[in-house]
Design an enzyme around this catalytic site. Structure first.
Site, mmCIF file in Angstrom:
data_model
loop_
_atom_site.group_PDB
_atom_site.id
_atom_site.type_symbol
_atom_site.label_atom_id
_atom_site.label_comp_id
_atom_site.label_asym_id
_atom_site.label_seq_id
_atom_site.Cartn_x
_atom_site.Cartn_y
_atom_site.Cartn_z
ATOM 1 N N ILE A 31 0.821 -1.200 0.000
ATOM 2 C CA ILE A 31 0.000 0.000 0.000
ATOM 3 C C ILE A 31 0.861 1.257 0.000
ATOM 4 O O ILE A 31 1.971 1.264 0.537
ATOM 5 C CB ILE A 31 -0.984 -0.006 1.202
ATOM 6 C CG1 ILE A 31 -1.973 1.160 1.105
ATOM 7 C CG2 ILE A 31 -0.250 -0.045 2.519
ATOM 8 C CD1 ILE A 31 -3.175 1.040 2.055
ATOM 9 N N CYS A 32 0.338 2.283 -0.641
ATOM 10 C CA CYS A 32 0.906 3.628 -0.639
ATOM 11 C C CYS A 32 2.273 3.663 -1.323
ATOM 12 O O CYS A 32 2.379 3.424 -2.516
ATOM 13 C CB CYS A 32 0.936 4.152 0.799
ATOM 14 S SG CYS A 32 1.014 5.943 0.936
ATOM 15 N N HIS A 33 3.343 3.940 -0.583
ATOM 16 C CA HIS A 33 4.694 4.006 -1.150
ATOM 17 C C HIS A 33 5.412 2.648 -1.172
ATOM 18 O O HIS A 33 6.493 2.528 -1.730
ATOM 19 C CB HIS A 33 5.549 5.009 -0.369
ATOM 20 C CG HIS A 33 5.206 6.426 -0.661
ATOM 21 N ND1 HIS A 33 4.134 7.068 -0.094
ATOM 22 C CD2 HIS A 33 5.774 7.331 -1.491
ATOM 23 C CE1 HIS A 33 4.062 8.307 -0.549
ATOM 24 N NE2 HIS A 33 5.041 8.496 -1.392
ATOM 25 N N SER A 88 -2.961 -0.814 -3.029
ATOM 26 C CA SER A 88 -3.874 0.296 -2.762
ATOM 27 C C SER A 88 -3.074 1.588 -2.688
ATOM 28 O O SER A 88 -1.846 1.560 -2.587
ATOM 29 C CB SER A 88 -4.656 0.082 -1.463
ATOM 30 O OG SER A 88 -5.683 -0.850 -1.636
#
Length: 182
Positions: free
Chosen positions: A110-112, A163
């Site tokens: 998720i994210c980075h 995500s």
């Protein structure tokens, strides 16, 4: 926890972890129930962050150099800019991801966190989402970036669940648990 429960690895750096991207999937795994295990650079503690503000400390269960993909049914890679950047510079983390994929096991990032997947050179032909600033890095690594709440990309025996941000955690957790067979 009982030995029959599936174990899910959560791999983090020593600090810079976006705390909710660790704690929310962790709780989802506990609720199934399954056994989450925190893998860090070394035994001791790691620090979560609420964006840029230092938050809680978490105890590492397994040092990264001692972690073996065979011990886990799935891998969660929480985000956080510093967390992802430190992990992609750690050869043990890159090896662990490559070995996890070679074993055909699912990964949820998720994210980075997909920065580690870029570094591991495993995104050719994959479609995924992430924090929007990673889109060019993902494309340059041979992947296709999409702007979706959650994206599940199957292929070559392993599944990739991704995500964008903490706002997507409910969808991320549900898709990750499904990919992990929980």
């Amino acid at each position: 926890m009982a030995e029959y429960l599936k174990r899910i690895a959560f791999m983090v750096a020593d600090e810079g972890i976006e705390q909710v991207e660790l704690t929310s999937p962790w709780q989802a795994v506990l609720d199934v129930p399954a056994e989450p295990r925190l893998i860090g650079p070394e035994l001791g503690t790691v620090r979560g962050f609420n964006h840029l503000e230092p938050a809680d400390e978490f105890s590492v269960d397994v040092a990264l150099a001692d972690a073996a993909p065979a011990d886990y049914a799935g891998l969660v890679l929480p985000g956080g800019v510093a967390n992802a950047d430190k992990l992609r510079m750690n050869p043990h983390a890159v090896r662990f991801v490559r070995d996890f994929i070679a074993a055909g096991k699912p990964i949820a990032a998720i994210c980075h966190a997909p920065w580690l997947l870029v570094e591991a050179d495993v995104l050719r032909g994959k479609t995924l989402t992430s924090y929007p600033s990673l889109a060019t890095d993902i494309r340059n690594a041979g992947g296709e970036w999409v702007d979706e709440e959650v994206f599940v990309c199957p292929g070559n025996g392993w599944h990739l669940v991704t995500s964008r941000t903490p706002k997507d955690l409910d969808a991320f957790n549900a898709a990750a648990l499904k990919a992990f067979g929980l």
